[in-house]
Every structure is written in C-alpha cells, then in structure tokens.
Design a protein around this motif. Structure first.
Motif, PDB file in Angstrom:
ATOM      1  N   GLU A  14      13.414  64.407 -30.709  1.00  0.00           N
ATOM      2  CA  GLU A  14      12.441  64.259 -29.620  1.00  0.00           C
ATOM      3  C   GLU A  14      13.145  63.979 -28.291  1.00  0.00           C
ATOM      4  OE1 GLU A  14       8.578  62.248 -31.600  1.00  0.00           O
ATOM      5  OE2 GLU A  14      10.473  61.217 -32.007  1.00  0.00           O
ATOM      6  N   HIS A  15      14.259  63.283 -28.355  1.00  0.00           N
ATOM      7  CA  HIS A  15      15.071  63.032 -27.153  1.00  0.00           C
ATOM      8  C   HIS A  15      16.497  62.693 -27.587  1.00  0.00           C
ATOM      9  CE1 HIS A  15      13.868  58.768 -28.041  1.00  0.00           C
ATOM     10  NE2 HIS A  15      15.148  58.598 -27.786  1.00  0.00           N
ATOM     11  N   ILE A  16      17.404  62.758 -26.648  1.00  0.00           N
ATOM     12  CA  ILE A  16      18.780  62.307 -26.875  1.00  0.00           C
ATOM     13  C   ILE A  16      19.258  61.564 -25.638  1.00  0.00           C
ATOM     14  CG2 ILE A  16      19.417  64.144 -28.497  1.00  0.00           C
ATOM     15  CD1 ILE A  16      20.847  65.539 -26.123  1.00  0.00           C
ATOM     16  N   ILE A  17      20.269  60.742 -25.821  1.00  0.00           N
ATOM     17  CA  ILE A  17      20.966  60.114 -24.691  1.00  0.00           C
ATOM     18  C   ILE A  17      22.437  60.497 -24.810  1.00  0.00           C
ATOM     19  CG2 ILE A  17      21.669  57.964 -23.585  1.00  0.00           C
ATOM     20  CD1 ILE A  17      19.049  56.711 -24.582  1.00  0.00           C
ATOM     21  N   ILE A  18      22.938  61.155 -23.786  1.00  0.00           N
ATOM     22  CA  ILE A  18      24.336  61.578 -23.728  1.00  0.00           C
ATOM     23  C   ILE A  18      25.041  60.781 -22.643  1.00  0.00           C
ATOM     24  CG2 ILE A  18      25.895  63.492 -23.149  1.00  0.00           C
ATOM     25  CD1 ILE A  18      23.877  65.437 -24.262  1.00  0.00           C
ATOM     26  N   GLY A  41      30.662  57.791 -18.229  1.00  0.00           N
ATOM     27  CA  GLY A  41      29.963  56.554 -17.898  1.00  0.00           C
ATOM     28  C   GLY A  41      28.552  56.749 -17.379  1.00  0.00           C
ATOM     29  N   ILE A  42      28.130  57.995 -17.160  1.00  0.00           N
ATOM     30  CA  ILE A  42      26.763  58.273 -16.706  1.00  0.00           C
ATOM     31  C   ILE A  42      25.887  58.493 -17.928  1.00  0.00           C
ATOM     32  CG2 ILE A  42      25.299  59.775 -15.290  1.00  0.00           C
ATOM     33  CD1 ILE A  42      27.870  60.677 -13.831  1.00  0.00           C
ATOM     34  N   LYS A  43      24.836  57.703 -18.053  1.00  0.00           N
ATOM     35  CA  LYS A  43      23.923  57.852 -19.184  1.00  0.00           C
ATOM     36  C   LYS A  43      22.808  58.831 -18.813  1.00  0.00           C
ATOM     37  CE  LYS A  43      24.567  53.555 -21.729  1.00  0.00           C
ATOM     38  NZ  LYS A  43      23.905  52.320 -22.223  1.00  0.00           N
ATOM     39  N   ILE A  44      22.705  59.881 -19.619  1.00  0.00           N
ATOM     40  CA  ILE A  44      21.755  60.960 -19.329  1.00  0.00           C
ATOM     41  C   ILE A  44      20.738  61.035 -20.456  1.00  0.00           C
ATOM     42  CG2 ILE A  44      21.513  63.420 -18.810  1.00  0.00           C
ATOM     43  CD1 ILE A  44      24.795  63.134 -18.463  1.00  0.00           C
ATOM     44  N   GLY A  45      19.491  60.855 -20.129  1.00  0.00           N
ATOM     45  CA  GLY A  45      18.418  60.988 -21.105  1.00  0.00           C
ATOM     46  C   GLY A  45      17.818  62.383 -21.018  1.00  0.00           C
ATOM     47  N   ILE A  46      17.652  63.015 -22.180  1.00  0.00           N
ATOM     48  CA  ILE A  46      17.143  64.395 -22.213  1.00  0.00           C
ATOM     49  C   ILE A  46      16.004  64.493 -23.217  1.00  0.00           C
ATOM     50  CG2 ILE A  46      17.689  66.827 -22.630  1.00  0.00           C
ATOM     51  CD1 ILE A  46      20.647  66.133 -22.072  1.00  0.00           C
ATOM     52  N   THR A  47      14.885  65.049 -22.781  1.00  0.00           N
ATOM     53  CA  THR A  47      13.825  65.438 -23.697  1.00  0.00           C
ATOM     54  C   THR A  47      13.453  66.882 -23.385  1.00  0.00           C
ATOM     55  OG1 THR A  47      11.711  64.789 -24.684  1.00  0.00           O
ATOM     56  CG2 THR A  47      11.884  64.616 -22.271  1.00  0.00           C
ATOM     57  N   GLY A  48      12.626  67.470 -24.212  1.00  0.00           N
ATOM     58  CA  GLY A  48      12.258  68.875 -23.998  1.00  0.00           C
ATOM     59  C   GLY A  48      10.888  69.144 -24.578  1.00  0.00           C
ATOM     60  N   ALA A  49      10.306  70.257 -24.182  1.00  0.00           N
ATOM     61  CA  ALA A  49       9.001  70.663 -24.721  1.00  0.00           C
ATOM     62  C   ALA A  49       8.890  72.178 -24.642  1.00  0.00           C
ATOM     63  CB  ALA A  49       7.868  69.999 -23.952  1.00  0.00           C
ATOM     64  N   THR A  50       8.065  72.716 -25.521  1.00  0.00           N
ATOM     65  CA  THR A  50       7.880  74.169 -25.566  1.00  0.00           C
ATOM     66  C   THR A  50       6.404  74.516 -25.464  1.00  0.00           C
ATOM     67  OG1 THR A  50       8.650  76.158 -26.724  1.00  0.00           O
ATOM     68  CG2 THR A  50       7.684  74.436 -28.082  1.00  0.00           C
ATOM     69  N   ALA A  51       6.124  75.727 -25.018  1.00  0.00           N
ATOM     70  CA  ALA A  51       4.743  76.161 -24.790  1.00  0.00           C
ATOM     71  C   ALA A  51       3.923  76.014 -26.076  1.00  0.00           C
ATOM     72  CB  ALA A  51       4.724  77.598 -24.293  1.00  0.00           C
ATOM     73  N   GLN A  69       8.727  57.393 -20.734  1.00  0.00           N
ATOM     74  CA  GLN A  69       8.525  55.945 -20.781  1.00  0.00           C
ATOM     75  C   GLN A  69       9.570  55.273 -21.671  1.00  0.00           C
ATOM     76  OE1 GLN A  69       4.554  54.860 -21.990  1.00  0.00           O
ATOM     77  NE2 GLN A  69       4.672  52.855 -21.013  1.00  0.00           N
ATOM     78  N   LEU A  70       9.892  55.920 -22.789  1.00  0.00           N
ATOM     79  CA  LEU A  70      10.911  55.382 -23.692  1.00  0.00           C
ATOM     80  C   LEU A  70      12.309  55.381 -23.062  1.00  0.00           C
ATOM     81  CD1 LEU A  70      10.002  57.056 -27.128  1.00  0.00           C
ATOM     82  CD2 LEU A  70      10.170  54.597 -26.703  1.00  0.00           C
ATOM     83  N   LEU A  71      12.616  56.447 -22.316  1.00  0.00           N
ATOM     84  CA  LEU A  71      13.986  56.673 -21.845  1.00  0.00           C
ATOM     85  C   LEU A  71      14.315  56.035 -20.503  1.00  0.00           C
ATOM     86  CD1 LEU A  71      14.286  60.486 -22.731  1.00  0.00           C
ATOM     87  CD2 LEU A  71      15.649  58.647 -23.742  1.00  0.00           C
ATOM     88  N   ARG A  72      13.340  55.959 -19.615  1.00  0.00           N
ATOM     89  CA  ARG A  72      13.640  55.712 -18.206  1.00  0.00           C
ATOM     90  C   ARG A  72      14.525  54.486 -17.961  1.00  0.00           C
ATOM     91  NH1 ARG A  72      14.655  58.582 -13.962  1.00  0.00           N
ATOM     92  NH2 ARG A  72      16.549  57.459 -14.476  1.00  0.00           N
ATOM     93  N   ASP A  73      14.241  53.393 -18.624  1.00  0.00           N
ATOM     94  CA  ASP A  73      15.010  52.178 -18.360  1.00  0.00           C
ATOM     95  C   ASP A  73      16.373  52.153 -19.055  1.00  0.00           C
ATOM     96  OD1 ASP A  73      12.987  51.251 -16.764  1.00  0.00           O
ATOM     97  OD2 ASP A  73      12.058  50.016 -18.326  1.00  0.00           O
ATOM     98  N   GLN A  74      16.616  53.157 -19.898  1.00  0.00           N
ATOM     99  CA  GLN A  74      17.889  53.175 -20.640  1.00  0.00           C
ATOM    100  C   GLN A  74      18.937  54.081 -20.005  1.00  0.00           C
ATOM    101  OE1 GLN A  74      17.538  53.579 -25.047  1.00  0.00           O
ATOM    102  NE2 GLN A  74      15.369  53.988 -24.655  1.00  0.00           N
ATOM    103  N   VAL A  75      18.541  54.906 -19.041  1.00  0.00           N
ATOM    104  CA  VAL A  75      19.442  55.962 -18.562  1.00  0.00           C
ATOM    105  C   VAL A  75      19.568  55.968 -17.044  1.00  0.00           C
ATOM    106  CG1 VAL A  75      18.937  57.395 -20.586  1.00  0.00           C
ATOM    107  CG2 VAL A  75      17.590  57.704 -18.497  1.00  0.00           C
TER     108      VAL A  75
END
Length: 479
Positions: free
Chosen positions: A124-128, A132-142, A167-173
């Motif tokens: 559903e999401h990943i954090i890469i 040192g830069i924390k990048i949160g990634i999610t995705g969605a399809t039609a 909402q889950l990712l914002r404060d972590q990345v």
C-alpha cells in the motif's frame, strides 16, 4: 523526521510505455545518464503503470516477464500498476511475472476479494531513504470496478485510499509522492482535496506536463506516453522553510540515439523467445478470409460469429477495425492471430433496443464512421471500420441518403422491432461511448473476462462449419 543530510533529490519518472520495447533501451540510457550527472545527489526512479501492453509480441509471448526484466535492468526503485497490468494480464500470470521483480509494486486501492488484503506482491505504501532523505510513496490505479470484480479484485475509491495513506505517511517522511495511474483530471482533484502531498506523478491519460503544475502546493507531473519522455522533478532543501520542496521539473525527450546495451540485449532475447512461443499452430484453414473496413468481409464475419457463440446471444455486433489484416489459408499460429487481432478487448453482453441497433448499422454504412481513427479504450487498430454482425440480415440501398440506407433488418429471420430489446454480444470498448455511441445505450451489461477477442477467434476457427458460415452475407445490397 530525518535530519537534513543531503540538500537535493532528483526524481525520474515514466508512465504509459505500453510495451514500446523499441523505446525502453533509450529510456534506460537517459535514466542512467541522469543518475551519473547527479553524482552524489539522491536519485529516485519510478514507473507509473501501463508499462505492459499485450499488443506487443514480447509481452504476449512472455506474459509480462520481458517487461519485468527491463524494469529490473533499468533500475526502478518502485512501480505502480495501470489498467493494462491489472485488467489484461490474468492475476496468476501477473503474480508469476512480478515474482522476479527487484523493486516493490505500490498501489493502495486494489485488494483481493477473498482475503480483503493486497496481493502478496503489492504494498500500500513504502518508505525509501536516499542519502538521509526519507521518501514516502503510495500509488493508486484507475478503479474499473466491474472489470476488477470479475478478476477477483476489489478496486476501492482512489481518493479515499490515498488520503488514508497520506495521513499515515506524512509525519514520517520528508517528501511524499503519489504514483497516480488515474488521469490528469483525478490528479488535479487529489491535489486540491488532499493536503500533505508533495508530488503527484501521473499517468493513464497520457498527459505531458513539460513542467510541474502546482495546485495547492502539490506538484502535478506527467511524462506523456510510449517512452517518448522521461520526467524529471527536482526537490531541494529550503532552510528558511525547514522542509524539502519542489523547485523545478521538466520532461526529457527520448531519442533512439542513446541506447543501454544490457536492455537492448534483453529485449532482443525476449522477442526471439516470444516469437518462438507464439509459433504454436492453433488451426489449419483451406481458404483465405478477407478483411475490409468499408464493406462486409468474411474475417470480420468470423469475429462476429466468435462473439455470438461465446456470448450465446441473439445477435452479435463487432467492428471490422479490430482486425488488422486478412487471415491467410494454411497453418494459423497463435502469433498470427495475435498480430491480426492485438487489442486487449473483451466481449460483453448487453440488452439493446432495435432502434439503437439500427442507428449503429446506419452509421456503419457511412465513411465518416468506418474510416474514423480511434485511439485508446484498449483499441490497437487504425480505423473503426464498419460493423459486422451475426444472427441477423440487413437489406440496404447504398444509394440511399445518410441514415436512410437500411430497407429492412431481420433478427434470425424476423423483422427487427424498434422498441424491442435484444440480447447483443458485443465489445467492452463500445460501452465507453467510443465509435458507435448508440451501442453504449445497452442495459444490464455483463462483461466477460479474461478472454480477449483473439481467444474467441481461436475457438471459432476450431468450430465445425465456422469458415463456411463466415462467407454467408449478412449485408445484402438492393440490386
């Protein structure tokens, strides 16, 4: 939140490559060049879906494994899926292909009907973390819900699903990216309604944004189609704001001059293997079946027969433009049928009034329809082509005025009634109001997945008497 270790992140993104293997080596070369040019700076490479397209021999003959190998060799950090992966590759085959994928598939709005969870190969999401830069990634399809349900998927509302992930990712990345195979209109709505997204990398509608479009502080991006561009987004640390922000972006044109030798070699090997696999003989015929787009033809009639028999419908209606050439006599291979009928289009059954059927048939006799160029909706042909039917006969006067050429139409020998509803086997493409729009007025639609039209053709070629029937005229001109 991480401490600022690096002041810059470069994001490279592709979308809607649609198995244009002739561009993949060049894309990989551009991505490699950009990585080298970045030096010690952080670089992230993402694909936004529809990398696969079963119209290509390499994808069809390997059921997506060729695409996966190219993705691995290019070095993507994550991908999402488009409707071409999700709807045209059977779930078991997609799982088998992705078993060899070296990066995660990220999509937050597709779940298995049985388990209520994402498939094992999807996150559903990943954090890469990059330098040192924390990048949160999610995705969605039609969310083509009716289609996905038939394949055992539950496609949820993408906006709600993305909002939950943000909402889950914002404060972590430090940086939050949405890979959106939803289309430009949906992307703009996401940017307006969901706070906290830094970047939306888009696809599905093949939009080209030569620089990011900023909406409510979110950078909306898209890199066109078919591998003609690699998108580039630059994110930099803003000391005065205490955060990372998008400071620029562009779409890099891709030419055939730069090539990645490893990808080039892999594509060649997969093409050879796919062609070998598709040499399988599926039928032997004793006559050639012609295709014409401006008049009735035996190959188009065969396709209409195939749909009617598969759907067990009163009549069937298909467009001749689905077929890209005539079917020769002799040994017919799987690859030959694929090359002549490449579109990933499924049959369906609808209930349609006699009046709407007659409207489509009248349009079918006009050059502005049968010569019309059509793009998208799964269609991989060149022109719409006239309509071919089975289970009915049409008496017409070609010298008559437009929309008044048909003298009489009969369904299984009985004159058609304008107000009566008929059970019609046809193509899912028409339900999207493309081509012959009166066919989209059908009710009680039953989509039939996962079979494509070419699968139905293979079945029809083995049905006794099918070839002879295809030469029987359905459209009879007034003499």
């Amino acid at each position: 939140m991480s401490q600022m270790v690096n002041d810059k992140l470069i994001i490279l993104h592709t979308n809607d490559i649609h198995s244009h293997f002739e561009m993949m080596s060049a894309n990989a070369a551009v991505i490699s060049r950009e990585r080298k040019a970045a030096g010690e700076q952080a670089v992230l490479a993402l694909d936004i879906g529809d990398h696969m397209d079963r119209a290509a021999v390499e994808t069809e003959g390997t059921m997506g494994q060729a695409n996966v190998d190219v993705i691995n060799l290019t070095g993507y950090d994550a991908i999402t899926i488009g409707n071409n992966e999700g709807l045209t590759v059977p779930p078991s085959a997609l799982e088998a292909a992705y078993a060899g994928l070296l990066c995660p598939v990220v999509c937050c709005n597709l779940y298995e009907l049985d388990s209520g969870k994402p498939p094992a190969w999807m996150k559903e999401h990943i954090i890469i973390e990059k330098n040192g830069i924390k990048i949160g990634i999610t995705g969605a399809t039609a969310p083509f819900s009716q289609f996905y349900t038939l394949l055992g998927w539950n496609s949820r509302d993408p906006e709600t699903s993305i909002a939950q992930q943000v909402q889950l990712l914002r404060d972590q990345v430090d940086v939050l990216i949405v890979m959106s195979h939803l289309g430009i209109i949906a992307d703009k709505i996401l940017a307006e309604r969901i706070p906290g997204i830094d970047i939306i990398l888009g696809g599905h509608t093949h939009h080209l944004l030569e620089e990011p479009l900023f909406i409510e502080g979110t950078a909306v991006c898209g890199a066109g189609k078919f591998g003609n561009y690699v998108g580039k987004v630059i994110v930099e640390w803003k000391p005065d704001e205490g955060r990372y922000a998008v400071t620029g972006g562009s779409c890099i044109p891709v030419s055939g001059e730069e090539l990645d030798p490893e990808v080039e070699r892999a594509v060649l090997i997969h093409r050879q293997q796919a062609e070998e696999h598709l040499k399988e003989a599926v039928a032997i015929t004793d006559r050639k079946l012609e295709i014409h787009y401006d008049q009735e033809s035996s190959f188009a009639n065969l396709l209409a027969q195939a749909v009617r028999h598969y759907a067990s419908s009163d009549i069937s209606i298909v467009n001749s433009g689905q077929l890209l050439g005539s079917l020769p006599d002799g040994e017919i291979s799987a690859g030959m049928i694929h090359s002549l009928c490449p579109s990933p289009i499924n049959p369906c059954v609808i209930k349609l009034s006699g009046a709407d059927i007659l409207q489509a048939l009248e349009e079918s006799l006009l050059p502005e329809y049968y010569d019309k160029k059509i793009f998208g909706y799964g269609f991989r042909g060149k022109v719409l082509g006239g309509l071919a039917v089975d289970g009915m006969e049409v008496l017409y006067n070609n010298e008559g005025s437009s929309y008044h050429k048909i003298i009489q139409a009969s369904v299984q020998g009985i004159p058609i009634e304008r107000e009566r509803e008929y059970r019609v086997g046809t193509l899912d493409m028409f339900t999207f109001k493309v081509g012959y729009e009166s066919l989209a007025k059908g009710k009680d639609i039953v989509f039939m997945l996962p079979e494509f039209l070419r699968d139905l053709l293979r079945q029809e070629l083995s049905r006794p008497g099918a070839l002879e029937q295809s030469f029987l005229h359905r459209f009879v001109p007034l003499i």
